[in-house]
Design a protein around this motif. Structure first.
Motif, mmCIF file in Angstrom:
data_model
loop_
_atom_site.group_PDB
_atom_site.id
_atom_site.type_symbol
_atom_site.label_atom_id
_atom_site.label_comp_id
_atom_site.label_asym_id
_atom_site.label_seq_id
_atom_site.Cartn_x
_atom_site.Cartn_y
_atom_site.Cartn_z
ATOM 1 N N ASP A 121 0.823 -1.201 0.000
ATOM 2 C CA ASP A 121 0.000 0.000 0.000
ATOM 3 C C ASP A 121 0.866 1.263 0.000
ATOM 4 O OD1 ASP A 121 -2.426 -1.315 -0.090
ATOM 5 O OD2 ASP A 121 -2.699 -1.335 2.084
ATOM 6 N N HIS A 122 1.934 1.264 0.801
ATOM 7 C CA HIS A 122 2.843 2.412 0.821
ATOM 8 C C HIS A 122 3.487 2.619 -0.554
ATOM 9 C CE1 HIS A 122 2.617 3.582 4.975
ATOM 10 N NE2 HIS A 122 2.986 2.408 5.422
ATOM 11 N N SER A 123 3.903 1.524 -1.178
ATOM 12 C CA SER A 123 4.563 1.633 -2.482
ATOM 13 C C SER A 123 3.612 2.172 -3.540
ATOM 14 C CB SER A 123 5.121 0.267 -2.910
ATOM 15 O OG SER A 123 6.191 -0.133 -2.069
ATOM 16 N N LEU A 124 2.383 1.723 -3.519
ATOM 17 C CA LEU A 124 1.404 2.234 -4.471
ATOM 18 C C LEU A 124 1.189 3.734 -4.278
ATOM 19 C CD1 LEU A 124 -1.264 -0.626 -4.419
ATOM 20 C CD2 LEU A 124 0.472 -0.189 -6.158
ATOM 21 N N ARG A 125 1.162 4.167 -3.034
ATOM 22 C CA ARG A 125 1.016 5.586 -2.748
ATOM 23 C C ARG A 125 2.221 6.367 -3.266
ATOM 24 N NH1 ARG A 125 2.074 6.644 3.208
ATOM 25 N NH2 ARG A 125 4.173 6.348 2.349
ATOM 26 N N ASP A 126 3.427 5.855 -2.987
ATOM 27 C CA ASP A 126 4.636 6.573 -3.391
ATOM 28 C C ASP A 126 4.796 6.601 -4.909
ATOM 29 O OD1 ASP A 126 5.223 7.090 -0.760
ATOM 30 O OD2 ASP A 126 6.624 5.419 -0.550
ATOM 31 N N LEU A 127 4.434 5.515 -5.569
ATOM 32 C CA LEU A 127 4.537 5.445 -7.020
ATOM 33 C C LEU A 127 3.408 6.211 -7.710
ATOM 34 C CD1 LEU A 127 5.483 1.667 -7.384
ATOM 35 C CD2 LEU A 127 6.961 3.605 -7.981
ATOM 36 N N GLY A 128 2.303 6.384 -7.003
ATOM 37 C CA GLY A 128 1.174 7.093 -7.596
ATOM 38 C C GLY A 128 0.434 6.270 -8.620
ATOM 39 N N THR A 129 0.269 4.988 -8.330
ATOM 40 C CA THR A 129 -0.440 4.091 -9.243
ATOM 41 C C THR A 129 -1.353 3.177 -8.438
ATOM 42 O OG1 THR A 129 -0.165 2.486 -11.044
ATOM 43 C CG2 THR A 129 1.386 2.346 -9.215
ATOM 44 N N ASP A 130 -2.388 2.657 -9.091
ATOM 45 C CA ASP A 130 -3.353 1.795 -8.402
ATOM 46 C C ASP A 130 -2.862 0.358 -8.265
ATOM 47 O OD1 ASP A 130 -5.142 3.899 -8.171
ATOM 48 O OD2 ASP A 130 -6.116 3.434 -10.087
ATOM 49 N N TYR A 131 -1.884 -0.002 -9.070
ATOM 50 C CA TYR A 131 -1.400 -1.377 -9.049
ATOM 51 C C TYR A 131 0.046 -1.404 -9.520
ATOM 52 C CZ TYR A 131 -1.631 -1.373 -14.142
ATOM 53 O OH TYR A 131 -1.417 -1.076 -15.468
ATOM 54 N N VAL A 132 0.755 -2.460 -9.133
ATOM 55 C CA VAL A 132 2.050 -2.755 -9.735
ATOM 56 C C VAL A 132 1.883 -3.989 -10.604
ATOM 57 C CG1 VAL A 132 3.502 -1.686 -7.975
ATOM 58 C CG2 VAL A 132 2.774 -4.066 -7.690
ATOM 59 N N ASP A 133 2.740 -4.108 -11.567
ATOM 60 C CA ASP A 133 2.638 -5.262 -12.460
ATOM 61 C C ASP A 133 3.215 -6.515 -11.821
ATOM 62 O OD1 ASP A 133 1.770 -4.035 -15.295
ATOM 63 O OD2 ASP A 133 3.044 -2.626 -14.201
ATOM 64 N N VAL A 134 4.267 -6.354 -11.013
ATOM 65 C CA VAL A 134 4.853 -7.483 -10.291
ATOM 66 C C VAL A 134 5.179 -7.049 -8.868
ATOM 67 C CG1 VAL A 134 6.660 -9.244 -10.233
ATOM 68 C CG2 VAL A 134 5.913 -8.322 -12.441
ATOM 69 N N PHE A 135 4.738 -7.834 -7.899
ATOM 70 C CA PHE A 135 5.056 -7.608 -6.487
ATOM 71 C C PHE A 135 5.924 -8.769 -6.006
ATOM 72 C CE2 PHE A 135 3.486 -7.738 -1.885
ATOM 73 C CZ PHE A 135 4.394 -6.757 -1.464
ATOM 74 N N TYR A 136 7.148 -8.437 -5.575
ATOM 75 C CA TYR A 136 8.119 -9.440 -5.139
ATOM 76 C C TYR A 136 8.195 -9.529 -3.619
ATOM 77 C CZ TYR A 136 10.685 -9.405 -9.699
ATOM 78 O OH TYR A 136 11.089 -9.508 -11.012
ATOM 79 N N PHE A 137 8.454 -10.728 -3.130
ATOM 80 C CA PHE A 137 8.946 -10.915 -1.771
ATOM 81 C C PHE A 137 10.463 -10.843 -1.860
ATOM 82 C CE2 PHE A 137 9.955 -14.159 1.695
ATOM 83 C CZ PHE A 137 9.999 -13.183 2.679
ATOM 84 N N HIS A 138 11.073 -9.886 -1.139
ATOM 85 C CA HIS A 138 12.453 -9.483 -1.382
ATOM 86 C C HIS A 138 13.501 -10.499 -0.944
ATOM 87 C CE1 HIS A 138 14.790 -5.434 -1.850
ATOM 88 N NE2 HIS A 138 15.401 -6.409 -2.466
ATOM 89 N N HIS A 139 13.237 -11.256 0.114
ATOM 90 C CA HIS A 139 14.269 -12.156 0.642
ATOM 91 C C HIS A 139 13.608 -13.174 1.550
ATOM 92 C CE1 HIS A 139 17.929 -13.520 2.685
ATOM 93 N NE2 HIS A 139 18.595 -12.958 1.690
ATOM 94 N N PRO A 140 14.019 -14.442 1.524
ATOM 95 C CA PRO A 140 13.423 -15.447 2.416
ATOM 96 C C PRO A 140 13.511 -15.022 3.875
ATOM 97 C CG PRO A 140 14.826 -16.498 0.780
ATOM 98 C CD PRO A 140 15.054 -15.028 0.638
ATOM 99 N N ASP A 141 12.491 -15.374 4.636
ATOM 100 C CA ASP A 141 12.436 -15.053 6.053
ATOM 101 C C ASP A 141 12.198 -16.346 6.839
ATOM 102 O OD1 ASP A 141 12.007 -14.169 8.606
ATOM 103 O OD2 ASP A 141 10.459 -12.713 8.105
#
Length: 338
Positions: A121-141
């Motif tokens: 949600d934060h990234s969508l706000r910062d990018l100014g778009t309703d969606y991203v084309d790909v959302f990644y999980f950055h690193h195994p936890d």
């Protein structure tokens, strides 16, 4: 001046399919990992990003962690999107990631459902778009069940906030396979796996992540193909003033040894014999693999970007040249990896 993209932008790059999904991507993606925070003038960033789009790069890779400070790169790209590229949003493939630490709070790191979905949600706000084309999980936890993490990725797609999902830095092929299986069972295919790969970093070969990705139908987006600059002519004779190694958390002057320079110089000699630069050779080497969907590159200038994009125009590497690259491209050279 109102920006108008090049009318020839789709004739410059080759396109590849992202695994077995319907998503196709240019062979180069542009990453905002470094040089796109507050330390770089905005106009310089804008010039490079628009030049990338003019050259046919529609795939722009971001993360909540990128800056400095964290989130700055997404905000800067969001400004370019708002002021210059909004009319072409449907042509863009915008990606972001969450999971790596961005603050002291336990809700600003890791693979929990809370962290991943609120970060999106934060990234969508910062990018100014309703969606991203790909959302990644950055690193195994290891502290969070993979089922919970995958469930959050599924929710991102089902909510319409992401079209596809990906994983990043899953160097255990069994773990990468389990992530792909869980997503497939949920009806959301794993489109991309983003991992580091270069002549000096061959974990994807050694651990056969390449083969596992092919088996699972997952496209690979490979980052650091130039090994933080070791696979360019920048450090062949020393460390120049203003070089990344002087202030980077990922490469220091201690990592640049006589041995690493000797190996890079041998590879540079081969590149010169082929009529190309060492950077172009290194990029061509990564793109030779059919498992690779896109090579992720950055740039600190338009000239550097345009130079690197010429890599695929050179003659294919011969078996003899690949053997020579193997002889000098020793895994782990100059890098803090196993």
């Amino acid at each position: 001046m109102t920006y108008q993209p090049s009318e020839n932008r789709y004739g410059n790059l080759n396109w590849r399919q992202a695994g077995t999904t319907g998503l196709v991507l240019p062979e180069f993606a542009f990453g905002l990992w470094q040089k796109f925070g507050e330390q770089t003038p905005y106009e310089t960033q804008r010039e490079i990003l628009l030049a990338a789009f003019d050259a046919g790069i529609v795939h722009f890779d971001n993360a909540n962690r990128y800056g400095p400070p964290h989130r700055a790169a997404e905000k800067n790209f969001g400004r370019v999107l708002r002021e210059d590229l909004s009319a072409w949003r449907e042509e863009l493939v915008l990606t972001t990631k969450a999971g790596n630490p961005i603050g002291p709070s336990p809700y600003h790191r890791g693979g929990s459902r809370k962290n991943l979905l609120q970060s999106l949600d934060h990234s969508l706000r910062d990018l100014g778009t309703d969606y991203v084309d790909v959302f990644y999980f950055h690193h195994p936890d290891p502290k969070v069940p993979l089922d919970e993490t995958i469930g959050a990725l599924v929710t991102a797609v089902q909510s319409g906030k992401a079209l596809y999902v990906g994983i990043s830095n899953f160097y255990d092929p069994a773990e990468a396979h389990r992530a792909a299986t869980l997503l497939k069972d949920a009806g959301v295919p794993l489109a991309l796996h983003q991992s580091r790969y270069s002549i000096f970093d061959r974990r994807l070969e050694i651990d056969d992540v390449l083969g596992q990705s092919l088996e699972d139908g997952v496209g690979l987006v490979t980052y650091s193909p130039l090994a933080q600059g070791l696979l360019t002519d920048k450090y062949l004779t020393g460390v120049p003033e203003g070089a990344r190694a002087l202030d980077s958390a990922f490469l220091s002057t201690d990592d640049i040894t006589d041995e690493s320079r000797a190996r890079a110089r041998a590879l540079n000699d081969l590149a010169l014999e082929r009529g190309q630069s060492l950077a172009q050779l290194a990029l061509q080497w990564v793109l030779r693999r059919p498992e690779v969907t896109s090579a992720l590159i950055g740039a600190s200038s338009v000239a550097q970007l345009q130079h690197n994009l010429q890599a695929p125009s050179f003659a294919p590497l011969t078996d003899e040249e690949l053997e020579l690259i193997d002889a000098h491209g020793v895994h782990g050279t100059g890098l803090r990896i196993r």
